[in-house]
Design an enzyme around this catalytic site. Sequence first.
Site, PDB file in Angstrom:
ATOM      1  N   GLY A 137     -20.430  11.370 -45.500  1.00 48.93           N
ATOM      2  CA  GLY A 137     -21.488  12.072 -46.225  1.00 48.93           C
ATOM      3  C   GLY A 137     -22.821  11.352 -46.262  1.00 48.93           C
ATOM      4  N   SER A 138     -23.066  10.431 -45.318  1.00 42.65           N
ATOM      5  CA  SER A 138     -24.357   9.721 -45.365  1.00 42.65           C
ATOM      6  C   SER A 138     -25.510  10.701 -45.115  1.00 42.65           C
ATOM      7  CB  SER A 138     -24.389   8.559 -44.364  1.00 42.65           C
ATOM      8  OG  SER A 138     -24.576   9.024 -43.055  1.00 42.65           O
ATOM      9  N   ASN A 139     -25.300  11.677 -44.231  1.00 44.21           N
ATOM     10  CA  ASN A 139     -26.358  12.675 -44.003  1.00 44.21           C
ATOM     11  C   ASN A 139     -26.574  13.548 -45.239  1.00 44.21           C
ATOM     12  OD1 ASN A 139     -27.543  12.834 -41.138  1.00 44.21           O
ATOM     13  ND2 ASN A 139     -25.376  12.391 -40.791  1.00 44.21           N
ATOM     14  N   HIS A 181     -25.136  17.692 -34.504  1.00 43.86           N
ATOM     15  CA  HIS A 181     -24.106  17.219 -33.581  1.00 43.86           C
ATOM     16  C   HIS A 181     -24.622  15.941 -32.923  1.00 43.86           C
ATOM     17  CE1 HIS A 181     -20.542  17.731 -31.106  1.00 43.86           C
ATOM     18  NE2 HIS A 181     -21.273  17.248 -30.113  1.00 43.86           N
ATOM     19  N   ASP A 239     -20.577  24.744 -31.236  1.00 45.79           N
ATOM     20  CA  ASP A 239     -21.668  23.918 -30.676  1.00 45.79           C
ATOM     21  C   ASP A 239     -22.571  24.651 -29.685  1.00 45.79           C
ATOM     22  OD1 ASP A 239     -20.718  21.752 -32.128  1.00 45.79           O
ATOM     23  OD2 ASP A 239     -19.507  20.986 -30.478  1.00 45.79           O
ATOM     24  N   GLU A 299     -30.369  10.704 -36.924  1.00 45.27           N
ATOM     25  CA  GLU A 299     -29.934  11.790 -37.822  1.00 45.27           C
ATOM     26  C   GLU A 299     -30.653  11.695 -39.165  1.00 45.27           C
ATOM     27  OE1 GLU A 299     -25.559  12.945 -36.173  1.00 45.27           O
ATOM     28  OE2 GLU A 299     -25.586  11.562 -37.847  1.00 45.27           O
TER      29      GLU A 299
HETATM   30  C1  GAR Z   1     -22.602  12.686 -37.974  1.00 45.47           C
HETATM   31  O1  GAR Z   1     -22.837  11.765 -36.933  1.00 45.47           O
HETATM   32  C2  GAR Z   1     -22.610  14.093 -37.425  1.00 45.47           C
HETATM   33  O2  GAR Z   1     -23.515  14.264 -36.379  1.00 45.47           O
HETATM   34  C3  GAR Z   1     -21.179  14.212 -36.942  1.00 45.47           C
HETATM   35  O3  GAR Z   1     -20.417  13.615 -37.964  1.00 45.47           O
HETATM   36  C4  GAR Z   1     -21.174  12.522 -38.505  1.00 45.47           C
HETATM   37  C5  GAR Z   1     -21.113  12.598 -40.026  1.00 45.47           C
HETATM   38  O4  GAR Z   1     -21.677  11.443 -40.585  1.00 45.47           O
HETATM   39  N1  GAR Z   1     -20.825  15.584 -36.739  1.00 45.47           N
HETATM   40  C6  GAR Z   1     -20.006  15.989 -35.773  1.00 45.47           C
HETATM   41  O5  GAR Z   1     -19.435  15.224 -34.999  1.00 45.47           O
HETATM   42  C7  GAR Z   1     -19.814  17.510 -35.696  1.00 45.47           C
HETATM   43  N2  GAR Z   1     -19.196  17.888 -34.495  1.00 45.47           N
HETATM   44  P1  GAR Z   1     -21.885  11.327 -42.175  1.00 45.47           P
HETATM   45  O6  GAR Z   1     -20.590  11.778 -42.835  1.00 45.47           O
HETATM   46  O7  GAR Z   1     -22.151   9.873 -42.403  1.00 45.47           O
HETATM   47  O8  GAR Z   1     -23.043  12.207 -42.535  1.00 45.47           O
END
Ligand code: GAR
Length: 190
Positions: free
Chosen positions: A13-15, A105, A146, A175
Amino acid sequence: MPKKLAIFASGSGSNAENIYNYFIDSSDVEVVLICTNKQEAFIVKRANKLNIPVYIFTQYELNNFVDLHKKLQNLDVDIIILAGFLLKLPAIMVNSYINRIINIHPSLLPKYGGKGMYGSNIHKAVIENKETESGISIHFVNQNYDEGKIILQKKCVVSINETVETLIQKIQKLEHNYFPIAIEKMIKKL
Ligand code: GAR
């Protein structure tokens, strides 16, 4: 009235946290809900710390999209953000929010997209294939995994001695820098 976002995430969940912080003082955008299919995921701890309401659902509830839809409607959610959400969305959900679901993605789509392509699987494949660049894709979600219309892509160099860990860091930086900006721009066009 601010546009209301629900963020779907299955992992760290960092994003999600970064997006929440970006819009914290905004009068145009408000994060009203975190949705997850993983009760034990770190995103739940982050959301609790930030005092954002969390809705946890099963894969069955996602696929029939009745209670989840009610929850989103009750909170007047305008836009759904997928930030590391790893389940495929049912057609009924995609059709209820056409051009209002955005995914991020961690590759330059259409490369390294589709089934099985998530998280470190992607970065491993990128390095094994000796790609010289990788990056991020922010796109609308349609019924094909995607494949929705691209909103923004940003690239980074893949060095000769790149590892999965160093590539993850580069991608995460892109991101965190660009996902909130892309959301903001897209919302202004609504
Ligand atoms: C991110 O890198 C996102 O792009 C990827 O999961 C990660 C989640 O990071 N998404 C995918 O691979 C979707 N196919 P986070 O939990 O630290 O936000």
